[in-house]
Design an enzyme around this catalytic site. Structure first.
Site, mmCIF file in Angstrom:
data_model
loop_
_atom_site.group_PDB
_atom_site.id
_atom_site.type_symbol
_atom_site.label_atom_id
_atom_site.label_comp_id
_atom_site.label_asym_id
_atom_site.label_seq_id
_atom_site.Cartn_x
_atom_site.Cartn_y
_atom_site.Cartn_z
ATOM 1 N N ARG A 181 0.869 -1.205 -0.082
ATOM 2 C CA ARG A 181 -0.181 0.101 0.034
ATOM 3 C C ARG A 181 1.049 1.265 0.048
ATOM 4 N NH1 ARG A 181 -2.625 -3.552 -0.789
ATOM 5 N NH2 ARG A 181 -4.621 -4.090 -0.148
ATOM 6 N N SER A 266 -11.195 -0.281 3.091
ATOM 7 C CA SER A 266 -10.399 -0.496 4.440
ATOM 8 C C SER A 266 -9.841 1.100 4.687
ATOM 9 C CB SER A 266 -9.405 -1.461 4.147
ATOM 10 O OG SER A 266 -9.600 -2.619 3.563
ATOM 11 N N GLU A 372 -4.835 3.827 5.527
ATOM 12 C CA GLU A 372 -4.552 3.521 4.212
ATOM 13 C C GLU A 372 -5.512 4.690 3.218
ATOM 14 O OE1 GLU A 372 -5.771 -0.349 2.550
ATOM 15 O OE2 GLU A 372 -6.644 0.463 1.113
HETATM 16 C C1 FAD Z 1 -15.766 -0.398 -0.999
HETATM 17 C C2 FAD Z 1 -14.315 -0.336 -1.461
HETATM 18 C C3 FAD Z 1 -13.498 -1.362 -1.481
HETATM 19 C C4 FAD Z 1 -12.026 -1.097 -1.635
HETATM 20 N N1 FAD Z 1 -11.326 -2.116 -1.958
HETATM 21 C C5 FAD Z 1 -9.871 -1.953 -2.185
HETATM 22 C C6 FAD Z 1 -9.143 -3.170 -2.558
HETATM 23 O O1 FAD Z 1 -9.575 -4.314 -2.379
HETATM 24 N N2 FAD Z 1 -7.747 -2.731 -2.502
HETATM 25 C C7 FAD Z 1 -7.193 -1.734 -2.582
HETATM 26 O O2 FAD Z 1 -6.081 -1.576 -2.693
HETATM 27 N N3 FAD Z 1 -7.882 -0.315 -2.450
HETATM 28 C C8 FAD Z 1 -9.263 -0.587 -2.240
HETATM 29 N N4 FAD Z 1 -10.069 0.525 -2.214
HETATM 30 C C9 FAD Z 1 -9.551 1.682 -2.160
HETATM 31 C C10 FAD Z 1 -9.671 2.429 -3.544
HETATM 32 O O3 FAD Z 1 -10.526 2.048 -4.114
HETATM 33 C C11 FAD Z 1 -8.239 2.321 -4.235
HETATM 34 O O4 FAD Z 1 -7.378 2.745 -3.454
HETATM 35 C C12 FAD Z 1 -8.247 3.187 -5.568
HETATM 36 O O5 FAD Z 1 -7.146 2.887 -6.204
HETATM 37 C C13 FAD Z 1 -8.614 4.666 -5.361
HETATM 38 O O6 FAD Z 1 -8.757 5.125 -6.773
HETATM 39 P P1 FAD Z 1 -9.613 6.586 -6.978
HETATM 40 O O7 FAD Z 1 -9.588 6.945 -8.346
HETATM 41 O O8 FAD Z 1 -10.997 6.509 -6.195
HETATM 42 O O9 FAD Z 1 -8.596 7.311 -6.219
HETATM 43 P P2 FAD Z 1 -8.847 8.757 -5.237
HETATM 44 O O10 FAD Z 1 -9.510 8.371 -4.086
HETATM 45 O O11 FAD Z 1 -9.297 10.006 -6.066
HETATM 46 O O12 FAD Z 1 -7.374 9.159 -4.666
HETATM 47 C C14 FAD Z 1 -6.713 8.588 -3.991
HETATM 48 C C15 FAD Z 1 -5.005 9.221 -3.771
HETATM 49 O O13 FAD Z 1 -4.456 9.084 -5.132
HETATM 50 C C16 FAD Z 1 -4.258 10.460 -5.656
HETATM 51 N N5 FAD Z 1 -4.618 10.360 -6.809
HETATM 52 C C17 FAD Z 1 -5.754 10.087 -7.846
HETATM 53 N N6 FAD Z 1 -5.459 9.807 -9.047
HETATM 54 C C18 FAD Z 1 -4.397 10.312 -9.240
HETATM 55 C C19 FAD Z 1 -3.543 10.824 -10.525
HETATM 56 N N7 FAD Z 1 -3.951 10.503 -11.796
HETATM 57 N N8 FAD Z 1 -2.200 11.076 -10.203
HETATM 58 C C20 FAD Z 1 -1.662 11.193 -9.140
HETATM 59 N N9 FAD Z 1 -2.174 11.004 -7.918
HETATM 60 C C21 FAD Z 1 -3.540 10.581 -7.975
HETATM 61 C C22 FAD Z 1 -5.310 11.406 -4.904
HETATM 62 O O14 FAD Z 1 -4.786 12.644 -4.887
HETATM 63 C C23 FAD Z 1 -5.352 10.693 -3.624
HETATM 64 O O15 FAD Z 1 -4.274 11.000 -2.745
HETATM 65 C C24 FAD Z 1 -11.468 -0.010 -2.055
HETATM 66 C C25 FAD Z 1 -12.331 1.291 -1.735
HETATM 67 C C26 FAD Z 1 -13.520 1.289 -1.435
HETATM 68 C C27 FAD Z 1 -14.521 2.395 -1.275
#
Ligand code: FAD
EC number: 1.3.1.98
Length: 380
Positions: A181, A266, A372
């Site tokens: 992570r 998480s 996380e």
């Molecule tokens: C129900 C649920 C289940 C999940 N299950 C998992 C799982 O099994 N495993 C896991 O690892 N995660 C899980 N996650 C967490 C999450 O989905 C992941 O971390 C996902 O990759 C986040 O993507 P996002 O586009 O929503 O990022 P955001 O939430 O929009 O951003 C997350 C971070 O990344 C940065 N960011 C986003 N896009 C960019 C970019 N293009 N360039 C630079 N920085 C950027 C943002 O500034 C922020 O700091 C889960 C979340 C939920 C709600």
């Protein structure tokens, strides 16, 4: 590029919390990203990068920043690209270049949409990462992982816009500094990198990765009437689609319905502790599960034996906090590492609740736990 003003960020996150951004720009091309960054620079505004908002806690109140929502689209599927990854796993290195497909996906693509298309094409590699919300661009940030697979095992390179020098750069898998992570993007060296594209290496013929217990159990129960030889034969015929279906099935029983609760999945990382600390805890909690890891420090050349401990188990069995509720926030009954809110919680309430959980874990086990979820901070 269109810039909106005074936009509530709450609905742009799965946790359903967040204040009002002074400006919001949705960018669908690199040129628009440059324009948006220029706009912020002219007004001396901090910049916040947002993907699908599924891993963030955004503060309530006025957010005097430019929020840039990355909406750059496009996926290329390239046949026969030779793998260069340093992290090939069992069986993956076999076969020639013709056995691999390189997928180059833009940051604004839906991650799960990409998984759907990969399994539809019968490609192996990301099926265990099915059902994770969010965008492709965020996958390297925390090195997403689930059911025995991490995105670092598949990433060839990550293309970024380096805001410090205003150029597009390509980082190799090693340069991304992936760990559990974690990646360079969460550290000062990676501050200012905006992910534009991610290149993954997928395999045409593959074997399912059923190392994760729940996943193995699903198939064991499906094949329970078969003898060992038949079981093996049936398992060898599994498709990425079969694995995706099983993963989605497990996830539907563990994760909350995003329509009913605010959640970022998480909330905490599973702690990684020394082998000695683990052995001590094991004396007090004999059933404590642990997954051994070895960390090699490149600078000192030292090797340390570590153990990853499932925090959900500690919250449930040591702290008795499964389903623990305070005000508008609780630890989800079906998976206590997942924090949920009923739609009325503020960012302060979430932080205070998370602090209480961390204190309780520390009191009972001596372990410091980390978030996380990313507390949204500006880039500059
Ligand atoms: C129900 C649920 C289940 C999940 N299950 C998992 C799982 O099994 N495993 C896991 O690892 N995660 C899980 N996650 C967490 C999450 O989905 C992941 O971390 C996902 O990759 C986040 O993507 P996002 O586009 O929503 O990022 P955001 O939430 O929009 O951003 C997350 C971070 O990344 C940065 N960011 C986003 N896009 C960019 C970019 N293009 N360039 C630079 N920085 C950027 C943002 O500034 C922020 O700091 C889960 C979340 C939920 C709600």
């Amino acid at each position: 590029m269109h810039i909106s003003e005074h936009i509530s960020l709450k609905e742009l996150t799965t946790l359903k919390i967040g204040g009002v951004a002074r400006y919001l720009a949705s960018v669908s091309e690199v040129s628009e990203l440059r324009e948006a960054l220029h706009f912020a620079e002219e007004r001396k505004l901090p910049v916040i990068i947002l993907g699908g908002g599924s891993n963030v806690l955004i503060a309530n109140g006025e957010i005097n920043s430019l929020v840039i929502k990355i909406d750059i689209k496009g996926i290329e599927w390239k046949e026969g690209a030779p793998p260069t990854l340093p992290t090939l796993k069992r069986g993956e290195g076999k076969g020639g270049a013709e056995d691999f497909v390189n997928v180059i996906a833009s940051a604004g693509e839906s991650w799960d949409g990409l998984v759907v298309e990969a399994v539809r094409r019968g490609l192996w590699g990301i099926e265990n990462l099915s059902g994770i919300p969010g965008t492709v661009g965020a996958t390297p940030i925390q090195n997403i992982g689930a059911y025995g697979v991490e995105i670092k095992d598949l990433i060839e390179w990550v293309e970024v816009f380096d805001t410090k020098v205003g150029i597009v750069r390509r980082l190799s898998n090693v340069e991304c500094g992936f760990a559990y992570r974690d990646s360079i993007f969460k550290h000062p060296e990676g501050k200012g990198f905006i992910v534009l594209r991610v290149a993954l290496r997928l395999k045409k013929g593959g074997i399912p990765n059923l190392a994760y217990r729940d996943l193995k159990e699903i198939f064991n129960s499906q094949f329970s009437i078969l003898n060992e030889r038949e079981k093996e034969e049936r398992q060898s015929r599994l498709t990425p689609q079969d694995v995706r279906k099983a993963v989605l099935d497990i996830r539907s029983k563990k994760f909350p319905d995003l329509g009913k609760f605010g959640t970022a999945g998480s909330f905490f990382k599973n702690p990684i502790i020394s082998k000695e600390r683990f052995d001590e805890l094991k004396k007090r909690f004999p059933n404590l599960p642990g997954f051994p890891l070895t960390r090699f420090d490149l600078t000192s050349g030292e090797r340390s034996n570590l153990v990853k401990v499932p925090l959900a188990w500690i919250l449930d069995n040591v702290c008795n906090l499964r389903g623990y509720e305070r005000g508008n926030v609780k630890l989800f009954e079906k998976q206590p590492i997942v924090l949920v809110q009923n739609g009325l919680a503020s960012s302060e309430e979430i932080e205070s609740f998370a602090k209480e959980i961390a204190t309780r874990v520390k009191e009972k086990t001596g372990i410091d736990i980390e978030w996380e979820v990313q507390k949204v901070k500006s880039m500059n």
